[in-house]
Design an enzyme around this catalytic site. Structure first.
Site, PDB file in Angstrom:
ATOM      1  N   ARG A   1      11.361   3.473   2.901  1.00 43.80           N
ATOM      2  CA  ARG A   1      10.978   2.725   4.082  1.00 43.80           C
ATOM      3  C   ARG A   1      12.511   1.810   4.426  1.00 43.80           C
ATOM      4  NH1 ARG A   1       6.101  -1.086   4.518  1.00 43.80           N
ATOM      5  NH2 ARG A   1       5.308   0.765   5.195  1.00 43.80           N
TER       6      ARG A   1
ATOM      7  N   ARG B   1       0.736  -1.208  -0.121  1.00 48.56           N
ATOM      8  CA  ARG B   1      -0.044   0.059   0.084  1.00 48.56           C
ATOM      9  C   ARG B   1       0.730   1.297  -0.072  1.00 48.56           C
ATOM     10  NH1 ARG B   1      -2.491  -3.942   1.586  1.00 48.56           N
ATOM     11  NH2 ARG B   1      -0.563  -4.535   3.137  1.00 48.56           N
ATOM     12  N   THR B   2       1.922   1.341   0.822  1.00 51.28           N
ATOM     13  CA  THR B   2       2.585   2.618   0.898  1.00 51.28           C
ATOM     14  C   THR B   2       3.289   2.822  -0.088  1.00 51.28           C
ATOM     15  OG1 THR B   2       2.719   2.244   3.386  1.00 51.28           O
ATOM     16  CG2 THR B   2       4.530   3.774   2.244  1.00 51.28           C
TER      17      THR B   2
ATOM     18  N   HIS C   1       5.920   5.803  11.358  1.00 48.47           N
ATOM     19  CA  HIS C   1       5.465   6.019  10.014  1.00 48.47           C
ATOM     20  C   HIS C   1       4.298   7.177   9.817  1.00 48.47           C
ATOM     21  CE1 HIS C   1       4.046   4.490   6.276  1.00 48.47           C
ATOM     22  NE2 HIS C   1       3.460   3.184   6.612  1.00 48.47           N
TER      23      HIS C   1
END
Length: 403
Positions: free
Chosen positions: A200, A149-150, A228
């Protein structure tokens, strides 16, 4: 966890200059006033080398300026934290942050302004003027840990605004990091190819190291068990849209609270609002760490630990479930098995929840929310994931071209 006060000065007390994209941009005529922007760096007057500016705007400690020579007022970049009379969120102004590293960077006014931009991003259609505001810009995504998703929402956000993407899906194995290259060297190299980096990493604090190194914006897309912040932004945005308010709410944080970076960042943001109460529901081996509890107490936020998910769910406006993260336990499989499956949101939990309440989850889920919950209108987690696109569109726009 590094305290927010460590961000009040430039790293190592060195002189800082505003981060700007690598390339100049010209925009098409006919854009709406919402999206029409001049190139950001064409607006910025050169700063004296005697002027030191914080790279991270921290609400807990107002941004400080140090200067040995007076500058004309028009030559300064005036951040919101200084309380300048001019509206800080006016069209054409520079965004108040150079990087998105942690949730403590934001105050209520900035959050509200970002949410307004995100709401406008929901209206961006294909081939509309707004869909070209980042044309010519390049975003690099460096993901040292898995993501669906990110990473995809950031890449979709960039492309929906006319930008392009350079990506590596598993930088830990398929980049020069596998050869022993330092993070700093990787950042120095990649910033030469791009205008903004979304990263990330598996180490807490890695995003901060990248931001100190880079001259272009860095967005923290998760740093190990640290934070996050963009997930927390979309979570708060979702709560506001689903519940209709952020003050006076009760939120139950459930699951892996020791290793969950999403719940840590969310707790920081919830502390910006009034009369919020937070319940921690988790197995003993993954309790919320004391630094978050102490922070909430310092901000006057009431919190309570509970072992009864059903009781908490009956009181809450939001039940925020998280998975037990196997990858954070290393070789202690026994501890993972002890924690896994203890708290599950199922029909029994839904039965005691209030009609207006919602179930949220940062995803991916395993078995901590049963699939039959999906059909209940209070299951907000897929709407929550979609909101991530709009928040990330807003952040990319703000960091690259301003308000």
């Amino acid at each position: 966890m590094v305290s927010s006060s460590s961000f009040s000065m430039c790293a190592f007390h060195s002189t800082c200059t505003p981060k700007v994209p690598n390339c100049s941009k010209e925009f098409m005529d006919g854009h709406s006033s919402l999206f029409l922007r001049q190139p950001l760096h064409s607006k910025l007057m050169p700063l004296s080398t005697d002027l030191k500016r914080s790279r991270f705007l921290i609400n807990e400690k107002p941004l400080q300026w140090e200067q040995t020579a007076k500058l004309p007022q028009r030559n300064r970049i005036l951040p919101h934290a200084l309380g300048i009379e001019n509206a800080p969120f006016s069209v054409g102004n520079k965004f108040q942050l150079d990087d998105i590293i942690e949730a403590q960077q934001f105050d209520r006014e900035t959050l509200s302004a970002i949410f307004e931009v995100a709401h406008e991003m929901e209206k961006v259609q294909k081939n509309s003027p707004g869909s070209q505001i980042l044309k010519g810009y390049l975003m690099a995504t460096l993901f040292y840990e898995p993501s669906t998703r990110t990473r995809l929402s950031f890449e979709s956000a960039m492309k929906r605004l006319g930008g392009e993407v350079l990506t590596t899906e598993n930088a830990r194995e398929f980049s020069s990091a596998a050869k022993g290259e330092t993070l700093e060297d990787t950042i120095r190299t990649v910033e030469g190819y791009s205008d903004i980096i979304v990263m990330r990493h598996f180490e807490s604090g890695a995003a901060r190291r990248a931001a100190v190194t880079a001259d272009i914006p860095i967005i923290n897309a998760g740093d190990g068990p640290g934070q996050h912040p963009t997930q927390a932004l979309l979570d708060v945005y979702t709560i506001e849209r689903e519940i209709g308010r952020l003050d006076g709410i009760k939120v139950g944080l459930v699951g892996d609270l020791a290793n969950g970076r999403t719940v840590r960042s969310l707790a920081y943001l919830l502390a910006k609002y009034q009369d919020v109460k937070i319940y921690f529901v988790c197995p003993d081996v993954v309790k919320m760490k004391d630094d978050i509890k102490d922070y909430l107490a310092s901000k006057g936020v009431e919190w309570e630990e509970s072992a009864d998910l059903t009781e908490v769910a009956s009181k809450c406006d939001v039940v925020y479930q998280t998975r037990i993260q196997r990858e954070r336990f290393g070789e202690r499989i026994d501890l993972y098995e002890e924690a896994r499956g203890k708290y599950i949101v199922d029909q029994n939990v839904l039965d005691v929840m209030q009609k207006h309440a919602v179930v949220m989850h940062p995803l991916p889920r395993l078995d901590e929310i049963t699939v039959d919950v999906d059909v209940d209108p209070r299951a907000a987690y897929f709407r929550q994931a979609k909101n991530g696109l709009y928040i990330r569109m807003a952040l990319l726009k703000l960091l690259l071209v301003g308000w």
